[in-house]
Design a protein around this motif. Structure first.
Motif: not given
Ligand code: GDP
Length: 198
Positions: A119, A147-148, A150-151, A157, A175-176, A178-179
């Motif tokens: 994460d 992961t995630k 985008d958060r 980043r 990586t995401s 979601e996006t």
């Protein structure tokens, strides 16, 4: 850029004898539960639900092989590893599933890469760091998927990925699911590790 055009569930193995023959190059995915593994595998393959099998009760301790075919016609296995307990494996615990995972990671000549999911907001915990060490000793190449991503705010980043790399010594790709940030970069790394890169 190559794409995965077809995926087929091949096996869900609870013992080494049930693993498929070592016929194709393999890339395995490891990470604690909830890290976003199924979402990432779905984003990579464009198939929803394919990797759900590894979440159904009783299947959480199996090694799931999915055959992926690229637009070039090349084929490889994407391998979903059980979602927890890596520290115990690294310490050589003798539970069945630990033994299965350890046997797989140590002695699968067709295993080209392990993608360890972490994460992005939490970074590697002891268990992940131990798995990286274990793979290093076993001579299996490894990279981190943070992961995630985008958060995390954009400006944080790159530093977060650099810190991950500094702490583990291996490459980290944000990586995401979601996006889709980083999904192409991860696929490229997978194809390069399996000899199917450009
Ligand atoms: P698994 O247990 O590792 O297979 O994790 P899942 O793929 O089921 O995801 C766990 C939770 O994280 C779910 O609520 C997902 O919606 C969420 N999630 C997964 N990937 C992402 C992502 O890239 N970004 C965000 N924001 N949430 C995600």
């Amino acid at each position: 850029m190559r794409r995965i055009v077809e995926t087929t569930l091949v096996s869900s193995a609870g013992t080494p004898a049930k693993l498929p023959p070592e016929s194709l190059p393999e890339v395995a995915f490891a990470g604690r539960s909830n890290v976003g593994k199924s979402s990432l595998l779905n984003a990579l393959t464009g198939r929803r639900g394919l990797f759900k099998i590894s979440k159904t009760p009783g299947r959480t301790r199996t090694i799931v092989h999915v055959e992926a075919r690229l637009d070039s016609g090349a084929r490889l296995y994407l391998v979903d590893l059980p979602g927890y307990g890596y520290a115990k494996v690294a310490r050589g615990a003798k539970q069945n599933w630990g033994a299965l995972l350890e046997a797989y990671l140590r002695s699968r000549p067709t295993l080209h890469l392990v993608v360890l999911l972490v994460d992005a907001r939490r970074g590697p915990e002891d268990e992940e760091a131990e798995l990286v060490d274990f793979l290093g000793r076993a001579g299996v190449p490894c990279l981190l998927a943070a992961t995630k991503i985008d958060r995390i705010v954009k400006s944080r980043r790159k530093p977060a990925l650099e810190e991950l790399r500094a702490r583990t010594g291996v490459r980290a790709i944000g990586t995401s699911a979601e996006t889709r940030e980083g999904i192409d970069a991860l696929l490229e790394a997978i194809l390069s590790a399996t000899g199917f890169g450009k």
